[in-house]
Write an enzyme that holds these catalytic residues in place. Structure first.
Site, PDB file in Angstrom:
ATOM      1  N   GLU A 152      22.180  14.958  49.528  1.00 44.17           N
ATOM      2  CA  GLU A 152      20.913  14.600  50.147  1.00 44.17           C
ATOM      3  C   GLU A 152      20.908  15.111  51.581  1.00 44.17           C
ATOM      4  OE1 GLU A 152      18.377  10.652  51.391  1.00 44.17           O
ATOM      5  OE2 GLU A 152      19.816  10.497  49.742  1.00 44.17           O
TER       6      GLU A 152
ATOM      7  N   ALA B 159      31.900  25.701  51.515  1.00 41.45           N
ATOM      8  CA  ALA B 159      32.975  24.908  52.115  1.00 41.45           C
ATOM      9  C   ALA B 159      32.555  23.446  52.197  1.00 41.45           C
ATOM     10  CB  ALA B 159      33.298  25.434  53.508  1.00 41.45           C
TER      11      ALA B 159
END
Length: 193
Positions: A142, A80
């Site tokens: 990241e 999601a």
């Protein structure tokens, strides 16, 4: 049914911004109640999100194990993510599936929209199914760490029943997994251009 809901509706009188962070936007509104009185409502504004039930050709479901700091737990979830500004729901689902699991899908089907926390957020999550998966390699953001796992529908539903799965979007999707697998609910599969 909405034409008969006037006796339940509240109307915003004013809005005050409480917090505008990198992710969260919290407001306090004064609302006029159906009986004419006033009340305050504090809630989180959310850009919207998608979640995906990815189905491998052998029927297994692709899931994720990810640490969720607010709960202090590693959760099992369907992939999601939130919508980027101006991004369509299907484009977001395609992007999130690739980024988080490394899969692209040949066919997509929209299942339903859910509101996971209606008392304090306007977040809406569109739930999609994806099939015809091809693995191309994950491209995690990241600072994002997760394990990609798979489960048969039976294993997945057992995890939901036994409390192993506790995430609301994943639990809501289990109803669809169960009914689609049983053939009682149909999905409208599309092949995006």
């Amino acid at each position: 049914m909405s034409h008969t809901d006037g006796h339940l509706r509240e109307h915003t009188v004013s809005r005050e911004e409480l917090l505008k962070g990198h992710f969260l936007h919290i407001v306090r509104e004064t609302v006029r109640l159906p009986d004419g009185g006033n009340a305050t409502r504090e809630y989180v504004l959310h850009p919207g999100a998608v979640a995906i039930v990815p189905l491998l050709d052998d029927g297994r479901i692709v899931l994720e194990r990810q640490y969720r700091h607010p709960t202090g737990k590693v959760m099992i979830e369907i992939p999601a993510g939130k919508l980027d500004p101006g991004e369509g729901a299907l484009a977001c689902a395609q992007r999130e599936l690739l980024e988080e699991t490394g899969y692209v899908a040949r066919e997509w089907a929209f299942a339903f929209t859910m509101y996971p926390t209606v008392a304090y957020s306007d977040e809406a999550i569109g739930i999609w199914f994806a099939r015809g998966l091809e693995h191309r390699g994950a491209q995690l953001d990241e600072g994002e760490f997760l394990d990609v796992i798979t489960a048969t529908p039976e294993e997945f539903l057992g995890w939901c029943r036994d409390g192993v799965v506790q995430d609301s979007k994943t639990l809501a999707s289990a109803i669809w997994v169960q009914n689609v697998a049983a053939g009682t609910w149909k999905l409208d599969w599309q092949t995006p251009a």
